[in-house]
Design a protein around this motif. Sequence first.
Motif: not given
Length: 325
Positions: A227-231, A234, A258
Amino acid sequence: MVKTVKEIVSEIKEIMALRGGLKHVYFVACGGSKAAIFPGLYLLQSEARSFGATTYTSNEFVHAVPKELDERCLAVICSLKATPETVEAVKTANRAGAITIAMTGNMETGMAKVGQYVVTYSNGDEQIYSDSNQSNSLRIGFELLHQLEGWDKYEKAMDAYKYIDDIISEGKEHLLADAREWAEREKDEPIFYVLASGPNYGVAYSMCCCHFMEMQWKHAVCLHTGEYFHGPFETTDKELPMVLLMSEGRTRALDERCLRFLNTYAKNFIVIDFKELNQGRIDADVAEFFNPVVLIPIERYYVAQMAEIRGHSMDDRRYMWKVEY
């Protein structure tokens, strides 16, 4: 007579056979105990073919009782010293007709008094990690898979227990210098991100909620590497303190993705890798399920070094057990 997990599951199997078969297992706890029972949840969600598994925090289980909870369900409910809402969760499952296993610190707790079956686990400063709450949540899961479904990895899983204590002991010795250096560098940082996936998500929860927030009064964010790459990514920069818990198993690819990103865009992060600690001792077919059994005491070891350097005991509390809540 105190019954073994194997004996308990054997009895549950017979009872469920008369009721039409096991349909669902609920893992219920709060705080560190909820992180501790996560390994059993992950195992059954991954491997069980004929029944489902879900986790609840204790008080939600009490106030928003799942309609599916009935006599064909098993509730594995954990609390070391019998947190009141967790004792009430056992009573809630009992009233619904489910079979309950109370996992707790000893046979005298309030949990032990209300559970239909009781599994005690090693705890405290001299804890035997192969008999911890994490280890026993897995034992329950392994026995359910073995006795109800003839799981083909059972013998490898049982063999793995003989390596756990050595892996953790050797890991602490090997990582002490790294842990001390990290703790000295980060001791004044106010916030940390902890990233993990698969079997280690409960470890990240434990490190954030129990060890950073509860025991060091530092803000911490628990993130799934998928989920890190879905918000959340940033917010990544060169200064933000981050901890990546690398898994051995099917979700390692998420952690590796990651790590590639962190190596490019971050700087102030450390990696704690179960695969490096294991060194192939626990068979690859079952190693992923034992990730949290090893990594919860290891990540706690890192935070404990920070506690010592800061002079802020892991036992210090502002509110817990001191005020009404």
